[in-house]
Design an enzyme around this catalytic site. Sequence first.
Site, short mmCIF file in Angstrom:
data_model
loop_
_atom_site.label_atom_id
_atom_site.label_comp_id
_atom_site.label_asym_id
_atom_site.label_seq_id
_atom_site.Cartn_x
_atom_site.Cartn_y
_atom_site.Cartn_z
N LEU A 179 -68.84 -71.92 -6.72
CA LEU A 179 -68.95 -70.72 -7.55
C LEU A 179 -70.09 -69.85 -7.00
O LEU A 179 -71.20 -70.34 -6.83
CB LEU A 179 -69.28 -71.11 -9.01
CG LEU A 179 -68.28 -72.06 -9.69
CD1 LEU A 179 -68.86 -72.58 -11.00
CD2 LEU A 179 -66.94 -71.37 -9.93
N HIS A 180 -69.80 -68.58 -6.72
CA HIS A 180 -70.87 -67.72 -6.21
C HIS A 180 -70.72 -66.25 -6.58
O HIS A 180 -71.58 -65.45 -6.26
CB HIS A 180 -70.95 -67.84 -4.69
CG HIS A 180 -69.83 -67.11 -3.99
ND1 HIS A 180 -68.56 -67.59 -3.95
CD2 HIS A 180 -69.81 -65.93 -3.35
CE1 HIS A 180 -67.80 -66.74 -3.29
NE2 HIS A 180 -68.53 -65.72 -2.91
#
Length: 379
Positions: free
Chosen positions: A229-230
């Site tokens: 997740l970014h």
Amino acid sequence: MKQTSAAGAPERSRLTDGAGTVAPMRIVYVVGTRPNFVKTAPLIGALRARLPEGRHVLVHTGQHYDRMMSAVFLEELGVPEPDYMLEVGSGTHSEQTARVMERLEPVLAEEAPDLAIVPGDVNSTLAAALTVAKMRIPLAHVESGLRSFDRTMPEEVNRVVTDHLADRLFVHSPEAVDNLHAEGIAAERVHLVGNTMIDTLVALEDRFRAAGAATRLGVAPGGYLLVTLHRPALVDGPLLAKTMTRLGALAREMPVVFPVHPRTRAMLESVDAEHPGLLLCEPLGYLDFLSLLADAGAVLTDSGGIQEETTYLGIPCFTLRANTERPITITAGTNTLLGLDPAAISTIPEALSQRPAKPPEPPPLWDGRAAERIADVLT
Ligand code: UD1
């Protein structure tokens, strides 16, 4: 300007076809981030093989600069040392874009290429496309035509502008062709060639299948959820804490492995992220990451490329976003759009128990030969 030239003074080389001199061929490839390296590596290989006497100049903007976000990828992908390092680093969108433009312009002036190639949709892509177009250099865009139709995503702005500036648009799925057509881009500029990110995966398959990353991290192949997740929409606000709580709950049923991007790492400092069964680790090299991906029971992500890699590998993928610019991974692949809703993470075990026994075949032209098709067009 901080820049180094490993190649020294450029020498104009000429390509001959047996009937005499055909054309000087000088190509500049501009990359800046982890996924850019993966998408460009096979193309550099294919074009170097086709044009051995041409000049192939690799420019690394330095948008990603940590060893695990940059150098390790170039090494594993067998990409030659960049000829120019622009070292733009982090900053606001405008700062990053402006720095790339300012530092790329003199490189292009010196190299005077016949063609510049940019991949993907990151700020380095946009900045390079603008610089190239203003210098009236022919521009090719790899991974063209993807649209989330969500202009709050920085990548969407980058894609739209880059596509409208490009002379050659290389596309990996039919809906991307439709998107470009709907925006009035002339059909003769658009080439459906397949997916160069999958070329890289295919080329590395023997090596990542032997890497055994899951065992090294202490999780059983086939039994864990791999998480990445970014995106700012998820990690830069309150949704990150809610996501970690949901992942902690899921980790009681199924081990969770989460290699953490630096942007996310910084945001996690103020979040309770310690849960039994939830393993947070540093970003991984590409071979180890693909090894973990291929052995995962399922993947939860907000990345674009991982939706494609899981589709190719037949691994169930759950995308924690409101939309995707890669709908083919849903219609013809293994992807499920969860929405931008951490509560949806708790539906993953049930969805996994109901999935079809056999994953679908990868989309047409996702076969490891996209870079060859691009080289056919360009040469
Ligand atoms: C960028 C791309 C995104 C892509 C992602 C792949 C844009 C707008 N975003 O997002 O589309 O999916 O790369 O990873 O271009 N940082 C480090 N070390 C690094 C790089 C970044 O610590 O080597 C940290 C910095 O604090 C930086 C932050 O990560 O401010 C974000 O980096 P940036 O390149 O701006 O965007 P990404 O989130 O990596």
